[in-house]
Scaffold this active site. Structure first.
Site, PDB file in Angstrom:
ATOM      1  N   LYS A   1     -14.062  -1.511 -12.841  1.00 26.97           N
ATOM      2  CA  LYS A   1     -14.307  -2.751 -12.111  1.00 26.97           C
ATOM      3  C   LYS A   1     -14.887  -3.839 -13.018  1.00 26.97           C
ATOM      4  O   LYS A   1     -14.631  -5.036 -12.812  1.00 26.97           O
ATOM      5  CB  LYS A   1     -15.236  -2.483 -10.921  1.00 26.97           C
ATOM      6  CG  LYS A   1     -14.579  -1.672  -9.808  1.00 26.97           C
ATOM      7  CD  LYS A   1     -13.375  -2.405  -9.217  1.00 26.97           C
ATOM      8  CE  LYS A   1     -12.864  -1.741  -7.953  1.00 26.97           C
ATOM      9  NZ  LYS A   1     -11.782  -2.505  -7.300  1.00 26.97           N
TER      10      LYS A   1
ATOM     11  N   ASP B   1       3.399   1.685  -4.731  1.00 26.75           N
ATOM     12  CA  ASP B   1       2.299   2.161  -5.577  1.00 26.75           C
ATOM     13  C   ASP B   1       1.964   1.062  -6.578  1.00 26.75           C
ATOM     14  O   ASP B   1       2.822   0.657  -7.369  1.00 26.75           O
ATOM     15  CB  ASP B   1       2.739   3.440  -6.299  1.00 26.75           C
ATOM     16  CG  ASP B   1       1.630   4.085  -7.110  1.00 26.75           C
ATOM     17  OD1 ASP B   1       0.618   3.422  -7.385  1.00 26.75           O
ATOM     18  OD2 ASP B   1       1.799   5.260  -7.485  1.00 26.75           O
ATOM     19  N   VAL B   2       0.727   0.580  -6.568  1.00 28.87           N
ATOM     20  CA  VAL B   2       0.366  -0.523  -7.456  1.00 28.87           C
ATOM     21  C   VAL B   2       0.398  -0.124  -8.929  1.00 28.87           C
ATOM     22  O   VAL B   2       0.417  -1.002  -9.804  1.00 28.87           O
ATOM     23  CB  VAL B   2      -1.019  -1.112  -7.108  1.00 28.87           C
ATOM     24  CG1 VAL B   2      -1.009  -1.746  -5.729  1.00 28.87           C
ATOM     25  CG2 VAL B   2      -2.132  -0.081  -7.255  1.00 28.87           C
TER      26      VAL B   2
ATOM     27  N   ALA C   1     -19.960  -1.375   0.825  1.00 27.68           N
ATOM     28  CA  ALA C   1     -19.411  -1.897   2.078  1.00 27.68           C
ATOM     29  C   ALA C   1     -19.145  -0.766   3.057  1.00 27.68           C
ATOM     30  O   ALA C   1     -18.849   0.367   2.665  1.00 27.68           O
ATOM     31  CB  ALA C   1     -18.123  -2.676   1.795  1.00 27.68           C
TER      32      ALA C   1
ATOM     33  N   ASP D   1       0.856  -1.182   0.000  1.00 33.21           N
ATOM     34  CA  ASP D   1       0.000   0.000   0.000  1.00 33.21           C
ATOM     35  C   ASP D   1       0.890   1.230   0.000  1.00 33.21           C
ATOM     36  O   ASP D   1       2.075   1.137   0.346  1.00 33.21           O
ATOM     37  CB  ASP D   1      -0.896  -0.013   1.241  1.00 33.21           C
ATOM     38  CG  ASP D   1      -2.125   0.875   1.107  1.00 33.21           C
ATOM     39  OD1 ASP D   1      -1.961   2.110   0.976  1.00 33.21           O
ATOM     40  OD2 ASP D   1      -3.237   0.348   1.147  1.00 33.21           O
TER      41      ASP D   1
ATOM     42  N   TYR E   1     -15.826   4.412 -12.620  1.00 30.96           N
ATOM     43  CA  TYR E   1     -15.537   3.396 -11.607  1.00 30.96           C
ATOM     44  C   TYR E   1     -16.101   2.042 -12.032  1.00 30.96           C
ATOM     45  O   TYR E   1     -15.410   1.014 -11.981  1.00 30.96           O
ATOM     46  CB  TYR E   1     -16.131   3.811 -10.264  1.00 30.96           C
ATOM     47  CG  TYR E   1     -15.922   2.785  -9.170  1.00 30.96           C
ATOM     48  CD1 TYR E   1     -14.701   2.684  -8.515  1.00 30.96           C
ATOM     49  CD2 TYR E   1     -16.952   1.916  -8.802  1.00 30.96           C
ATOM     50  CE1 TYR E   1     -14.506   1.738  -7.507  1.00 30.96           C
ATOM     51  CE2 TYR E   1     -16.762   0.971  -7.802  1.00 30.96           C
ATOM     52  CZ  TYR E   1     -15.543   0.887  -7.164  1.00 30.96           C
ATOM     53  OH  TYR E   1     -15.356  -0.058  -6.184  1.00 30.96           O
TER      54      TYR E   1
ATOM     55  N   THR F   1     -17.021   1.003   4.744  1.00 29.20           N
ATOM     56  CA  THR F   1     -15.620   1.406   4.843  1.00 29.20           C
ATOM     57  C   THR F   1     -15.528   2.920   4.650  1.00 29.20           C
ATOM     58  O   THR F   1     -16.478   3.557   4.185  1.00 29.20           O
ATOM     59  CB  THR F   1     -14.751   0.720   3.769  1.00 29.20           C
ATOM     60  OG1 THR F   1     -15.043   1.301   2.484  1.00 29.20           O
ATOM     61  CG2 THR F   1     -15.009  -0.775   3.720  1.00 29.20           C
TER      62      THR F   1
END
Length: 230
Positions: free
Chosen positions: A143, A47-48, A172, A34, A139, A174
């Protein structure tokens, strides 16, 4: 060395943190990847969207924890913008993190799994990638593309002993969903068959199930979504 080593991207908070904690509770040694430090056996700041850095982080994880046998790609970003107002920069950011970040993680981990003939990957998509939603075009597109990536990769590596599946959560509970989000509104929640937000531990359990399941789970999408999409 532990028998089960997992890489979890986006492990510092939200669903990624829940997945990392849940796996650790069930005997996995977790390398959390992360931008921020994670509470994992091996927290690595990476960083992905940087494929080279992510590959180096996976190499370090295998050197310190052992061969990676599980991958969960939970790193992601979300924002709600009407389609006509999405800027090029917003398109690029969402696609780079959600789609390219997932692909980068798979590219860093899967070849080792294929070489060893063992491993499981769980990508984190979204219920919006299956059903869409007003104001979430970029988004949902990112996905939905993750689902396509998952199914294609699953077919590519299944005969090498590597299973690839996806978890596509509904809304969710979060920090990604702000206190004023329409996903928290009573009108939305009351319309669900299970009238509440999905709990992060429920998503984490779904991820672990797919990592540990034996049998014919290949290219499948499991969607804990409180009945939002049936």
């Amino acid at each position: 060395m532990p028998n089960s080593v997992a890489v979890v991207t986006g492990a510092a908070r939200g669903l990624g943190a829940a997945v990392a904690a849940h796996l650790a509770e069930h005997g996995w040694a977790v390398a959390g990847m992360d931008l921020q430090p994670s509470r994992t056996a091996l927290p690595l700041r990476v960083d992905v969207t940087d494929a080279e850095a992510l590959g180096a982080a996976v190499t370090r994880a295998e050197g310190e924890l052992g061969p990676v046998t599980g991958l969960v790609t939970a790193a992601g970003v979300y924002e709600a913008v009407p389609v006509g107002e999405i800027t090029d920069a917003q398109w690029e950011r969402v696609l780079r993190v959600n789609l390219a970040g997932t692909a980068n993680a798979c590219a860093a981990v899967v070849p080792g799994m294929v070489a060893r003939g063992r491993g499981a990957v769980v990508t984190v998509s979204s219920d919006l990638g299956l059903g869409g939603s007003e104001g979430d075009a970029h988004y949902a597109a990112s996905k939905g593309a993750v689902v396509g990536l998952t199914r294609s990769l699953a077919e590519e590596v299944a005969d090498a002993g590597v299973r690839v599946n996806s978890v596509a959560p509904g809304a969710a509970d979060t920090p990604m969903i702000g206190p004023d989000s329409p996903w928290r509104a009573a009108a939305f929640l009351d319309a669900l068959p299970l009238p509440r937000l999905v709990r992060p531990d429920e998503v984490a359990a779904a991820c672990r199930f797919l990592l540990e399941a034996r049998g014919a789970f290949v290219g499948q999408v499991l969607s804990p979504n409180a009945g939002a999409t049936i």
